[in-house]
Design a protein around this motif. Structure first.
Motif, PDB file in Angstrom:
ATOM      1  N   ASP A  36      -3.449   1.857  -3.909  1.00 29.91           N
ATOM      2  CA  ASP A  36      -3.576   0.388  -3.901  1.00 29.91           C
ATOM      3  C   ASP A  36      -4.161  -0.075  -2.576  1.00 29.91           C
ATOM      4  O   ASP A  36      -3.727   0.355  -1.511  1.00 29.91           O
ATOM      5  CB  ASP A  36      -2.209  -0.279  -4.054  1.00 29.91           C
ATOM      6  CG  ASP A  36      -1.544   0.090  -5.355  1.00 29.91           C
ATOM      7  OD1 ASP A  36      -1.654  -0.669  -6.311  1.00 29.91           O
ATOM      8  OD2 ASP A  36      -0.935   1.182  -5.388  1.00 29.91           O
ATOM      9  N   THR A  37      -5.098  -0.975  -2.669  1.00 30.96           N
ATOM     10  CA  THR A  37      -5.739  -1.525  -1.475  1.00 30.96           C
ATOM     11  C   THR A  37      -5.665  -3.032  -1.606  1.00 30.96           C
ATOM     12  O   THR A  37      -6.047  -3.584  -2.634  1.00 30.96           O
ATOM     13  CB  THR A  37      -7.217  -1.070  -1.426  1.00 30.96           C
ATOM     14  OG1 THR A  37      -7.230   0.351  -1.663  1.00 30.96           O
ATOM     15  CG2 THR A  37      -7.846  -1.365  -0.083  1.00 30.96           C
ATOM     16  N   SER A  38      -5.118  -3.684  -0.574  1.00 34.22           N
ATOM     17  CA  SER A  38      -4.932  -5.131  -0.700  1.00 34.22           C
ATOM     18  C   SER A  38      -5.518  -5.835   0.517  1.00 34.22           C
ATOM     19  O   SER A  38      -5.648  -5.250   1.597  1.00 34.22           O
ATOM     20  CB  SER A  38      -3.447  -5.473  -0.839  1.00 34.22           C
ATOM     21  OG  SER A  38      -2.825  -5.421   0.409  1.00 34.22           O
ATOM     22  N   ALA A  61       0.806  -1.226   0.000  1.00 33.06           N
ATOM     23  CA  ALA A  61       0.000   0.000   0.000  1.00 33.06           C
ATOM     24  C   ALA A  61       0.838   1.274   0.000  1.00 33.06           C
ATOM     25  O   ALA A  61       0.334   2.349  -0.327  1.00 33.06           O
ATOM     26  CB  ALA A  61      -0.920   0.012   1.220  1.00 33.06           C
ATOM     27  N   ASP A 116      -7.178   1.241   7.194  1.00 29.69           N
ATOM     28  CA  ASP A 116      -6.641   0.047   6.523  1.00 29.69           C
ATOM     29  C   ASP A 116      -6.132  -0.981   7.531  1.00 29.69           C
ATOM     30  O   ASP A 116      -6.038  -2.163   7.198  1.00 29.69           O
ATOM     31  CB  ASP A 116      -5.442   0.438   5.632  1.00 29.69           C
ATOM     32  CG  ASP A 116      -5.844   0.660   4.186  1.00 29.69           C
ATOM     33  OD1 ASP A 116      -7.048   0.568   3.871  1.00 29.69           O
ATOM     34  OD2 ASP A 116      -4.938   0.920   3.367  1.00 29.69           O
ATOM     35  N   LYS A 134     -11.410  -1.349   6.646  1.00 26.12           N
ATOM     36  CA  LYS A 134     -11.048  -2.174   5.473  1.00 26.12           C
ATOM     37  C   LYS A 134     -11.880  -3.440   5.336  1.00 26.12           C
ATOM     38  O   LYS A 134     -11.873  -4.071   4.269  1.00 26.12           O
ATOM     39  CB  LYS A 134      -9.554  -2.504   5.484  1.00 26.12           C
ATOM     40  CG  LYS A 134      -9.086  -2.958   4.111  1.00 26.12           C
ATOM     41  CD  LYS A 134      -7.607  -2.812   3.882  1.00 26.12           C
ATOM     42  CE  LYS A 134      -6.871  -4.025   4.341  1.00 26.12           C
ATOM     43  NZ  LYS A 134      -5.439  -3.948   3.965  1.00 26.12           N
TER      44      LYS A 134
END
Ligand code: ADP
Ligand code: CDP
Length: 237
Positions: free
Chosen positions: A31-33, A12, A196, A211
Motif C-alpha cells: 500500500d502506498t498512500s 503502509a 516513502d 514518493k
C-alpha cells in the motif's frame, strides 16, 4: 520468533506482537498512500523494497552510533524490531526547500538550506499532521525538553551520516521524516527510513527518485526506489 496478533494496521505497515513482549514484527505492505491517506494504491514489490532498504539504512545508522529499533530482517516484507513507546511527533530535516515549506513560507523551490532546517509535526492524519513547536510538545506532554533536545540531535546526526552516503551514490538527500520512541527509557529511532519518507534527487539531473513520483503521478515509483537501492548497494534479492 513467532508473529502473533496484529496490533495496528497503519497506512503502509502492519505491526504484530511476538512471543517476546519487547519485540514486534513490522510488516511492510505494498500500500502506498499520500495526502494523509486520501490517495492510496498498491504498488508491486514496494513492501519488499522498503523493508530491505530500511534494514540497510538502519544498520548503517546503528554502526554510526544511533540507537535504532531494528533487530533483523525476518522475511522479504517483514523485520523484527524493538517495541518502542512512540512519541506522537514527526521530526523533519530539510537540506533543500521543497514540498510543504515552499507552500507555507513562499520560499524558492529547490533552494539549498544552509544550515539545514528542522521542523516538528504532530502525527495526526485527521488534523493533517500540523506543524508544532517545542512549546506545544512540552505543554501537551508529548515529550520533555530533554527528549526534544535528544531527538533533534539524533535527527541531525542521521543527516550527517545519510547526506554523505547518498551523495556518494549520486543523490541529494533533500529532506526526510523520522519518528522516535522509547525502549526501557532510552530514545531509539523507530518506524522506517525509505524513499516513502524522504526526498531524493539525482545530483546531475535533479530527477525525483522518491514518493513524490507517486504524489505527483509521475509513474515508475518502485523502479525509482529500486534504482536508489541499487546505487547504495542494498541487496534486494
Ligand atoms: P501510519 O501510522 O502513519 O499510517 P505506518 O503504516 O507506517 O504509518 O504504520 C506503522 C506504525 O507503527 C506507525 O504508527 C509507527 O509510529 C509505528 N511504529 C513504528 N516503529 C515502531 C516500534 N518500533 N514500536 C512501536 N510502534 C512503531
Ligand atoms: O509531503 P509534503 O510536501 O506534504 O510534506 P513535507 O513537510 O514537505 O515533507 C517533508 C519530508 O517528510 C518529505 O520527505 C516527506 O516524504 C516526509 N514526510 C513523511 O514521510 N510523512 C509525513 N507524514 C510528512 C512528511
Amino acid at each position: 520468533m513467532i508473529r502473533r496478533d496484529e496490533l495496528y494496521a497503519g497506512k503502509a505497515k502492519s505491526v504484530f506482537s511476538t512471543d517476546d513482549p519487547d519485540l514486534l514484527v513490522l510488516h511492510f505492505r505494498n500500500d502506498t498512500s499520500a495526502f494523509d491517506g486520501e490517495k492510496v494504491e498498491q504498488l508491486d514489490r514496494k513492501g519488499m523494497v522498503n523493508n530491505k532498504f530500511n534494514g540497510f539504512i538502519m544498520q548503517k545508522l546503528s554502526e554510526a552510533g544511533i540507537p535504532t529499533h531494528f533487530e533483523k530482517l525476518i522475511a522479504d516484507e517483514s523485520a523484527l524490531v524493538k517495541k518502542l513507546e512512540m512519541f506522537p511527533i514527526e521530526c523533519v530535516v530539510r537540506n533543500v526547500a521543497t514540498g510543504s515549506i515552499v507552500r507555507r513560507l513562499g520560499v524558492q523551490d529547490g533552494m539549498e538550506l544552509n544550515p539545514p532546517t528542522f521542523e516538528f509535526f504532530l502525527k495526526n492524519d485527521a488534523l493533517h499532521d500540523p506543524m508544532i513547536n517545542d512549546y506545544h510538545i512540552i505543554t501537551f506532554g508529548w515529550a520533555s525538553a530533554e527528549e526534544i533536545a535528544e531527538m533533534k540531535a539524533l535527527t541531525f546526526k542521521v543527516n550527517e551520516v545519510l547526506k554523505q552516503m547518498f551523495d556518494a551514490a549520486g543523490l541529494i538527500l533533500v529532506d526526510y521524516k523520522l519518528e522516535f520512541g522509547k525502549f526501557h527509557g532510552q530514545i531509539h529511532l523507530g518506524d522506517e527510513f525509505s524513499p516513502d519518507g524522504c526526498r531524493l534527487w539525482d545530483k546531475e539531473t535533479r530527477q525525483k527518485l522518491d514518493k513524490d513520483r507517486f504524489r505527483q503521478g509521475l509513474g515508475g515509483v518502485v523502479e525509482a526506489y529500486e534504482e536508489v537501492a541499487h546505487r547504495l548497494g542494498v541487496d534486494l534479492s
